[in-house]
Design a protein around this motif. Structure first.
Motif, PDB file in Angstrom:
ATOM      1  N   LYS A 145       2.746  34.775-130.503  1.00 48.17           N
ATOM      2  CA  LYS A 145       3.587  35.229-129.392  1.00 48.17           C
ATOM      3  C   LYS A 145       4.668  36.187-129.881  1.00 48.17           C
ATOM      4  O   LYS A 145       4.880  36.369-131.083  1.00 48.17           O
ATOM      5  N   THR A 146       5.343  36.802-128.927  1.00 48.64           N
ATOM      6  CA  THR A 146       6.482  37.669-129.234  1.00 48.64           C
ATOM      7  C   THR A 146       7.753  36.838-129.160  1.00 48.64           C
ATOM      8  O   THR A 146       8.106  36.326-128.093  1.00 48.64           O
ATOM      9  N   ILE A 147       8.428  36.693-130.295  1.00 46.25           N
ATOM     10  CA  ILE A 147       9.535  35.749-130.415  1.00 46.25           C
ATOM     11  C   ILE A 147      10.775  36.449-130.970  1.00 46.25           C
ATOM     12  O   ILE A 147      10.700  37.148-131.985  1.00 46.25           O
ATOM     13  N   SER A 148      11.920  36.228-130.340  1.00 38.44           N
ATOM     14  CA  SER A 148      13.187  36.671-130.909  1.00 38.44           C
ATOM     15  C   SER A 148      13.737  35.565-131.802  1.00 38.44           C
ATOM     16  O   SER A 148      13.874  34.419-131.364  1.00 38.44           O
ATOM     17  N   VAL A 149      14.063  35.936-133.053  1.00 42.29           N
ATOM     18  CA  VAL A 149      14.598  34.950-133.999  1.00 42.29           C
ATOM     19  C   VAL A 149      16.110  35.072-134.145  1.00 42.29           C
ATOM     20  O   VAL A 149      16.714  34.415-134.994  1.00 42.29           O
ATOM     21  N   GLY A 150      16.747  35.901-133.321  1.00 41.67           N
ATOM     22  CA  GLY A 150      18.186  36.075-133.412  1.00 41.67           C
ATOM     23  C   GLY A 150      18.556  37.405-134.052  1.00 41.67           C
ATOM     24  O   GLY A 150      17.719  38.096-134.641  1.00 41.67           O
ATOM     25  N   THR A 193       9.419  40.895-122.000  1.00 43.35           N
ATOM     26  CA  THR A 193       9.072  41.590-123.241  1.00 43.35           C
ATOM     27  C   THR A 193       9.034  40.660-124.451  1.00 43.35           C
ATOM     28  O   THR A 193       8.605  41.066-125.532  1.00 43.35           O
ATOM     29  N   ILE A 194       9.530  39.426-124.307  1.00 45.19           N
ATOM     30  CA  ILE A 194       9.342  38.383-125.322  1.00 45.19           C
ATOM     31  C   ILE A 194       8.874  37.117-124.613  1.00 45.19           C
ATOM     32  O   ILE A 194       9.070  36.958-123.398  1.00 45.19           O
TER      33      ILE A 194
END
Length: 323
Positions: A145-150, A193-194
């Motif tokens: 998946k598309t993931i934001s990690v900070g 988008t995420i």
């Protein structure tokens, strides 16, 4: 150029934003160590560091003679430690794992930094968040998946990478990785988008309050990884619940990972100023609670007990006095 210097230079290339949160004349303060202006390195505008840092700036400005303070927006913990080391900030907020690394010269830091603890402020909660329809219900579901990690250089990024690895996911290969702050993560979830994002902050976090108001937000449980992270990295990782009803539509507690937030200073700060700053914070708790409810955790009886970094001598003097 060392890794630390390179990161600091990159940070300082971005124009800093400041809260209008200081009284230049220092008010009718009780302190005796003020010697001018102090800068407090905080975090992004969507989290807790920024508003709470502004509140701390206010109480310092009003209660420490001859001292005014401002809160600076930053990428948070890792960069904050570097700003303290380089002398670009006087005080900085950082989460436990990053502060420990700074004190020990491990993790993101090539050598121990000249930092000491003003005190423990409140706990950060690692809050993985998604929205309905993404198919992400656990950390394991983030694979592919598309993931934001900070944001880059934040404690969120450090913690997120460790959680993903504990869940058997390679953050370099198994996800489409994005590096967004709290507000940007919320915007990206809304835009689709995420698929999910991590945020480490106090309760409640303003950006997530906003997202929860849409009725689509879902928190993801990761408390099962707390013991593994604590064993590998340190006792600053603990399993905690985000209480039910912290966010709109959250009917049940959610098990996550928490870490203490520490306010640090450079060891070269004047000892009397350390004491005056500490006194101003803890003797004006009610004013800080009005800024953010996370300040309810302020407790002078325990704030000095941070096992992974030395207390600033002036702060310890205050704790000894009130203890």
């Amino acid at each position: 150029m060392t890794k630390r210097t390179a990161r600091t230079a990159a940070l300082l290339a971005v124009p800093a934003l400041f809260l209008a949160a200081c009284g230049g004349d220092g008010g009718e303060g009780s302190g005796g160590g003020g010697d001018g202006a102090l800068t407090i390195a905080t975090g992004g505008t969507g989290g807790v560091y920024y508003p709470l840092g502004g509140g701390i700036a206010n109480v310092i400005s009003k209660n420490v003679d001859g001292t005014s303070a401002t809160a600076q927006e930053t990428n948070a913990s890792v960069d904050n430690m570097m700003l303290i080391q380089e002398g670009s900030a006087d005080l900085a907020l950082g989460v436990g794992d990053v502060v420990a690394g700074a004190a020990e010269g491990t993790g993101s830091f090539e050598e121990p930094l000249d930092v000491c603890s003003i005190g423990s402020m409140y706990h950060n909660y690692m809050q993985p968040v998604t929205t309905k329809g993404t198919g992400v219900q656990s950390a394991e579901d983030m694979k592919g998946k598309t993931i934001s990690v900070g944001a880059p250089g934040s404690a969120t990024e450090v913690g997120a990478m460790r959680v993903l690895e504990a869940a058997g996911i390679d953050p370099e290969k198994d996800i489409d990785r994005r590096q967004l702050g709290a507000a940007e993560t919320v915007d990206a979830l809304r835009d689709g988008t995420i698929d999910a994002g991590f945020w480490s902050g106090g309760l409640p976090t303003g950006a997530l309050v906003d997202l929860a108001s849409t009725g689509d937000m879902q928190l993801i449980e990761i408390g099962e990884y707390a013991d593994e992270l604590a064993k590998e990295y340190g006792d600053y990782y603990v399993k905690e619940d985000i209480p039910a009803k912290t966010y709109e539509g959250q009917s049940e507690p959610v098990s996550v990972i928490a870490s203490p937030n520490i306010l640090v200073a450079n060891t070269s700060m004047d000892e009397q100023l350390q004491e005056d700053v500490t006194r101003a914070i803890f003797e004006n708790k009610d004013a800080l609670v009005q800024v953010h409810s996370a300040a309810k955790e302020l407790d002078a009886s325990t704030a000095g007990d941070v096992p992974f970094i030395d207390a600033c001598p002036g702060s310890q003097k205050y704790y000894d006095e009130v203890g």
